[in-house]
Design a protein around this motif. Structure first.
Motif, PDB file in Angstrom:
ATOM      1  N   MET A  59       0.815  -1.206   0.000  1.00  0.00           N
ATOM      2  CA  MET A  59       0.000   0.000   0.000  1.00  0.00           C
ATOM      3  C   MET A  59       0.850   1.257   0.000  1.00  0.00           C
ATOM      4  O   MET A  59       0.414   2.315  -0.404  1.00  0.00           O
ATOM      5  N   LEU A  60       2.063   1.132   0.521  1.00  0.00           N
ATOM      6  CA  LEU A  60       3.004   2.264   0.498  1.00  0.00           C
ATOM      7  C   LEU A  60       4.408   1.672   0.514  1.00  0.00           C
ATOM      8  O   LEU A  60       4.774   0.966   1.454  1.00  0.00           O
ATOM      9  N   ALA A  92       6.821   1.701   5.549  1.00  0.00           N
ATOM     10  CA  ALA A  92       5.995   1.165   4.474  1.00  0.00           C
ATOM     11  C   ALA A  92       4.693   0.631   5.062  1.00  0.00           C
ATOM     12  O   ALA A  92       4.588   0.426   6.268  1.00  0.00           O
ATOM     13  N   VAL A  93       3.718   0.415   4.213  1.00  0.00           N
ATOM     14  CA  VAL A  93       2.451  -0.174   4.637  1.00  0.00           C
ATOM     15  C   VAL A  93       2.143  -1.345   3.701  1.00  0.00           C
ATOM     16  O   VAL A  93       2.133  -1.181   2.476  1.00  0.00           O
ATOM     17  N   VAL A  94       1.929  -2.503   4.303  1.00  0.00           N
ATOM     18  CA  VAL A  94       1.744  -3.742   3.540  1.00  0.00           C
ATOM     19  C   VAL A  94       0.445  -4.412   3.990  1.00  0.00           C
ATOM     20  O   VAL A  94       0.123  -4.409   5.184  1.00  0.00           O
ATOM     21  N   ALA A  95      -0.265  -4.995   3.049  1.00  0.00           N
ATOM     22  CA  ALA A  95      -1.492  -5.718   3.391  1.00  0.00           C
ATOM     23  C   ALA A  95      -1.190  -6.907   4.290  1.00  0.00           C
ATOM     24  O   ALA A  95      -0.189  -7.602   4.105  1.00  0.00           O
ATOM     25  N   ALA A  96      -2.042  -7.117   5.282  1.00  0.00           N
ATOM     26  CA  ALA A  96      -1.938  -8.277   6.178  1.00  0.00           C
ATOM     27  C   ALA A  96      -3.336  -8.867   6.300  1.00  0.00           C
ATOM     28  O   ALA A  96      -3.972  -8.781   7.345  1.00  0.00           O
ATOM     29  N   PRO A  97      -3.820  -9.464   5.176  1.00  0.00           N
ATOM     30  CA  PRO A  97      -5.231  -9.869   5.098  1.00  0.00           C
ATOM     31  C   PRO A  97      -5.655 -10.829   6.197  1.00  0.00           C
ATOM     32  O   PRO A  97      -6.825 -10.852   6.591  1.00  0.00           O
ATOM     33  N   ALA A 151      -4.886 -10.638   9.238  1.00  0.00           N
ATOM     34  CA  ALA A 151      -4.952  -9.920  10.518  1.00  0.00           C
ATOM     35  C   ALA A 151      -3.951 -10.456  11.547  1.00  0.00           C
ATOM     36  O   ALA A 151      -4.049 -10.168  12.734  1.00  0.00           O
ATOM     37  N   ARG A 152      -3.017 -11.280  11.062  1.00  0.00           N
ATOM     38  CA  ARG A 152      -1.827 -11.635  11.842  1.00  0.00           C
ATOM     39  C   ARG A 152      -0.654 -11.473  10.882  1.00  0.00           C
ATOM     40  O   ARG A 152      -0.798 -11.728   9.681  1.00  0.00           O
ATOM     41  N   VAL A 153       0.500 -11.082  11.385  1.00  0.00           N
ATOM     42  CA  VAL A 153       1.655 -10.961  10.503  1.00  0.00           C
ATOM     43  C   VAL A 153       2.785 -11.825  11.053  1.00  0.00           C
ATOM     44  O   VAL A 153       3.037 -11.867  12.254  1.00  0.00           O
ATOM     45  N   LEU A 155       8.282 -10.306   6.127  1.00  0.00           N
ATOM     46  CA  LEU A 155       6.923 -10.437   6.644  1.00  0.00           C
ATOM     47  C   LEU A 155       6.156 -11.452   5.802  1.00  0.00           C
ATOM     48  O   LEU A 155       6.453 -11.629   4.623  1.00  0.00           O
ATOM     49  N   LEU A 196      -0.424 -15.739   6.901  1.00  0.00           N
ATOM     50  CA  LEU A 196      -0.760 -17.134   7.175  1.00  0.00           C
ATOM     51  C   LEU A 196      -2.004 -17.617   6.426  1.00  0.00           C
ATOM     52  O   LEU A 196      -2.291 -18.826   6.413  1.00  0.00           O
TER      53      LEU A 196
END
Lengths: 315, 315
Positions: free
Chosen positions: A26-27, A34-39, A41-43, A139, A142
């Motif tokens: 995302m950034l 930076a901003v990264v998707a973590a669909p 909701a756990r990374v 990163l 899961l």
């Protein structure tokens, strides 16, 4: 042209310009973070630090090799949890005299290794250092699966491996001995040292097949399975006859008069995956059963306890 | 007792034993990777690499100081996006001769700085290195907010800062000059160099107040606002009269015969936050308006373009 000619911000812009960003980003590079998707909701997060002359040598490995290797060992850690890597960030310490061409190659190595799994290099930091130092953090996501930990092995289960074993160690031994690399098999061993080729997709796949414990083999199979044994409170028994020893390992052992199985059992850095499965699992051909889990502790080979037989950075 | 006496796995276990895990941590240190909650389904990530003699000196800073500082500069990056930090991972290169007591203090510093924001140290990597090298990566959660980037400044908006400016630079100058630290104010400047105290909570707060651009001041206010100006395609005009110069900065300037405003405008490492807000915003007292955004480019002070006036690692 050297890094010093470009200056810090010139270097940063040059690196960022070589790094396309995937859709989950995302950034990307250029902001405070930076901003990264973590669909899920756990990374999943793992980090490693590589230091010149300890983890790589500039005369044995190209910048491209070092980039691929540094990325690979972190991406493999993420895969070993059963996750799909999404991104890495890189902290880089480099001398001002470093050629920009080396840095470009390093960047390309990071990018290409990430591309193997659809991940992006989303950010980093650069500073001056007498030796090249590389901190990589990966990163992963899961996708709804439970993380596969080291502590889930139970007596009665089987131990299996995916990926190469002993190749990188054989390649390192060839380079250290100054051997003439006169065949494709020896060349493959050296390349394996320079650029591991972890079986990334086998991590989430093993999780889906019901793996109860998993890790990536970074310090040597016996030592790393020792972590599984200790964390799970079990003993691992390996059957040396069950391993298929790769042609590069056989060739290097012949060249140097070494025992190929020693590299298979104790050589690190190939970043194979080792996992424990229920006894009735049907494994695809990419996974090879090499042992079993029993009551007890430690790792046994030929019924004997192996020495630690792996890498300790301070011993 | 030294790190070499303990060995790699002894060191790893010792560090992990000093690190309690917060509730957002689903899997802490000890596996191939950690697993951390990312409730927003996006994760903010930032990394930094610190090298001994460049970012810190073992004779000027304790292990505890270095741990707090290394954590702080990454947590501040995450806060500067408008996010709440959740966790850090640490890659550590250390000599075998390093006293374990120093490592304990470093670990405590990481833990305590993370505790300021409710974050946990969830994992790491350790290797041998002649100089101490520390790679820190921080993760954070946006809680549904849009990330506040550097590129959102628009003409007509106001520029404001939260946190200390020039304190760390004054402290560094005192140490470098070998000055006698004979007052509480001078002591505070030196402590600010050793341990920045970023206004973490002001990051998400600024995002909530409608900040359109934000960053943390790591290289110097003028240089860092230059990044905002460049990324946003605007000019930033600072009003030097608007700054409240801290007592430690004033005292250090008197001691060394320096210009205190120079430190405020160009000193890095305090990790204050600088943000751009709509002109009609009502800011809390923690935020001080120090300038405005106009058409143009660059950063002007007293109507004149400042030189870059900040830190470049290769110049």
């Amino acid at each position: 042209m050297t890094v010093g000619d470009l200056g810090e911000f010139g270097v940063v812009n040059r690196i960022a310009g070589r790094l396309p960003q995937g859709e989950g980003v995302m950034l990307g590079p250029g902001d405070d973070a930076a901003v990264v998707a973590a669909p899920d909701a756990r990374v999943v997060v793992s980090t490693d630090l590589l230091v010149e002359r300890r983890h790589f040598r500039l005369d044995w490995s190209s910048g491209y090799d070092v980039g691929r290797k540094a990325a690979a060992q972190n991406l493999a850690d993420v895969a070993a949890m059963g996750a799909v890597p999404t991104s890495i960030v890189v902290g880089l310490g480099i001398p001002a005299e470093l050629p920009v061409a080396w840095l470009d190659a390093l960047t390309d190595g990071f990018r290409e290794e990430c591309a193997e799994v659809g991940a992006s290099v989303v950010g980093g930091d650069i500073t001056r250092s007498d030796l090249v130092v590389i901190g990589v953090t990966a990163l992963g996501d899961l996708g709804g699966r439970a993380p596969v930990k080291r502590s889930g092995a139970r007596p009665g289960q089987v131990v299996a491996v995916a990926g190469r074993l002993g190749h990188a160690a054989a390649g390192w031994a060839l380079l250290e001995a100054g051997a003439v690399i006169g065949s494709a098999a020896l060349e493959e061993a050296v390349t394996a040292h320079r650029r591991p080729s972890p079986p990334y997709q086998e991590g989430p796949r093993a999780a889906g097949l019901g793996a109860s414990a998993m890790l990536d083999v970074s310090d040597g199979l016996v030592q790393d399975l020792g972590h599984v044994a200790a964390a799970s409170g079990v003993r691992v028994e390996l059957d040396p006859e069950a391993f298929t020893v790769g042609e590069p390992v056989v060739a290097a052992a012949k060249e140097l008069g070494s025992d190929p199985l020693e590299w298979v059992l104790t050589g690190g850095e190939d970043h194979a995956l080792a996992a424990v499965f229920p006894p009735d699992v049907r494994l695809p051909p990419s996974w090879q059963v090499v042992g079993r889990v029993v009551e007890g502790e430690g790792v046994l080979v030929y019924g004997r306890e192996m020495g630690r037989g792996g890498w300790d950075h301070f011993r």
